[in-house]
Write an enzyme that holds these catalytic residues in place. Structure first.
Site, PDB file in Angstrom:
ATOM      1  N   GLY A  30      58.326  48.683  24.711  1.00 33.39           N
ATOM      2  CA  GLY A  30      57.294  49.689  24.937  1.00 33.39           C
ATOM      3  C   GLY A  30      56.215  49.200  25.878  1.00 33.39           C
ATOM      4  O   GLY A  30      56.431  48.274  26.658  1.00 33.39           O
ATOM      5  N   LEU A  32      55.188  50.754  28.428  1.00 35.88           N
ATOM      6  CA  LEU A  32      55.950  50.865  29.682  1.00 35.88           C
ATOM      7  C   LEU A  32      55.036  50.851  30.904  1.00 35.88           C
ATOM      8  O   LEU A  32      53.967  51.454  30.918  1.00 35.88           O
ATOM      9  CB  LEU A  32      56.777  52.152  29.679  1.00 35.88           C
ATOM     10  N   HIS A  36      59.228  48.625  34.070  1.00 33.52           N
ATOM     11  CA  HIS A  36      60.216  49.325  33.235  1.00 33.52           C
ATOM     12  C   HIS A  36      60.745  50.554  33.950  1.00 33.52           C
ATOM     13  O   HIS A  36      61.928  50.869  33.873  1.00 33.52           O
ATOM     14  CB  HIS A  36      59.572  49.782  31.916  1.00 33.52           C
ATOM     15  N   GLN A 154      64.366  40.868  36.262  1.00 32.44           N
ATOM     16  CA  GLN A 154      64.413  39.456  36.687  1.00 32.44           C
ATOM     17  C   GLN A 154      63.162  38.684  36.259  1.00 32.44           C
ATOM     18  O   GLN A 154      63.155  37.469  36.199  1.00 32.44           O
ATOM     19  CB  GLN A 154      64.567  39.385  38.210  1.00 32.44           C
ATOM     20  N   LYS A 155      62.093  39.410  35.975  1.00 31.37           N
ATOM     21  CA  LYS A 155      60.855  38.769  35.526  1.00 31.37           C
ATOM     22  C   LYS A 155      61.138  37.790  34.371  1.00 31.37           C
ATOM     23  O   LYS A 155      60.602  36.713  34.312  1.00 31.37           O
ATOM     24  CB  LYS A 155      59.885  39.882  35.111  1.00 31.37           C
ATOM     25  N   VAL A 182      58.905  43.718  39.758  1.00 30.43           N
ATOM     26  CA  VAL A 182      57.968  44.647  40.406  1.00 30.43           C
ATOM     27  C   VAL A 182      56.579  43.999  40.343  1.00 30.43           C
ATOM     28  O   VAL A 182      56.180  43.478  39.302  1.00 30.43           O
ATOM     29  CB  VAL A 182      57.958  46.020  39.703  1.00 30.43           C
ATOM     30  N   ARG A 193      51.860  42.177  29.074  1.00 26.82           N
ATOM     31  CA  ARG A 193      50.795  41.245  28.662  1.00 26.82           C
ATOM     32  C   ARG A 193      49.641  41.198  29.674  1.00 26.82           C
ATOM     33  O   ARG A 193      48.586  40.649  29.355  1.00 26.82           O
ATOM     34  CB  ARG A 193      51.374  39.847  28.412  1.00 26.82           C
TER      35      ARG A 193
END
Ligand code: PAF
Length: 285
Positions: A30, A32, A36, A154-155, A182, A193
């Site tokens: 969540g 988002l 996302h 990929q983060k 992104v 975060r």
């Protein structure tokens, strides 16, 4: 459609499968953001039907981590998903996922335990049990949703590598699609975060992408010695930064290297403003 129960999701999926639709799953906790949404966009391009799971998974947080304060924005998430044509937002409770009154520990629950080599490094070093919790919930989601494709960012590069390994080792019939990081215009990698950061903290957090970009440009200028590349980070750090790790490893296997090459990935974890942030960059692309 917002669903909270496993059986409801399974029943819709059963109908979709009968119709021959391909199903894409975007697992999330969540809160988002555009990162996302890029996974959802890719899922829409790839699959007929899209499920977004929205579940802050308690078993992937350590006792001193941010489970209680992790941002929970279900109403806003559902609105975004509806706008973007997501078919199901699956938002179960912890009881729904792990059983009523169940103690959340591997004394009483079956956990998926990814290989030591993959977890005893990078984020796994400071987050004991984190990837067991991630793999356990992701495998449960795969079994509930039975997606043809699942989309990850990929983060969380170590997470994607570990999930791919689980899928391969346990013969899970799903294709994992990794989507690019992104970033804000400033270079800051998007993360739920980031909500914890003050304005000042956000500026200080730019050090992560600066260090990684600088390593990549040094590599492109011909420096391949990993120690020398890592040394270049120090000029960016101040007493506002508490670096946890900076590593350059193989992007598929996480193996350490002494010389970087086009298969290398540089990964960093650093606390800024008391917030633990991670980021990474491929050196060869
Ligand atoms: O990357 C995340 O948000 C979580 O680790 C995941 C994959 C949704 C599992 O809880």
């Amino acid at each position: 459609m917002l669903l909270h129960r496993i059986e409801e999701v399974k029943s819709v999926i059963k109908d979709w499968k009968k119709e021959g639709f391909t199903v894409g799953l975007v697992p999330t906790m969540g809160a988002l953001h555009a990162g996302h949404m890029s996974l959802i966009k890719k899922a829409k391009e790839t699959c007929d039907k899209i499920v977004v799971s929205d579940f802050v998974n308690p078993i992937q947080f350590g006792p001193s981590e941010d489970f209680d304060k992790y941002p929970r924005t279900l109403d806003a998430d559902v609105e975004l998903c509806n706008k973007d044509g997501v078919d199901i937002v699956f938002a179960p409770s912890a009881n729904e996922m792990y059983g009523e009154g169940n103690k959340l520990s591997n004394d009483v629950l079956t956990y998926v335990c990814p290989p030591f080599f993959y977890v005893n490094t990078l984020c796994g070093k400071s987050r004991t049990g984190h990837f067991d919790g991630v793999c356990t919930v992701v495998l449960k989601l795969f079994n509930i949703v039975q997606p043809d494709y699942a989309f990850f960012g990929q983060k969380d590069a170590q997470q994607v590598i570990i999930i791919k390994k689980m899928v391969s080792d346990l013969n899970v019939p799903v294709q994992i699609i990794q989507c690019p990081i992104v970033r804000e215009e400033s270079g800051l990698a998007l993360s739920s975060r980031n909500k914890y950061l003050s304005e000042e903290g956000k500026k200080d957090a730019l050090v992560l992408s600066k260090i990684l970009n600088n390593i990549k440009s040094c590599y492109q200028k011909g420096i391949t010695d990993v120690s020398a590349l890592k040394e270049t980070a120090y000029k960016f750090l101040t007493d506002k930064h508490d670096m946890e790790y900076l590593e350059i490893v193989d992007k598929n296997t996480l193996e350490d290297k002494s010389e970087a090459d086009n298969n290398s990935i540089a990964l960093i974890a650093c606390r800024v403003d008391g917030v633990r942030l991670i980021d990474n960059i491929y050196l060869g692309e």
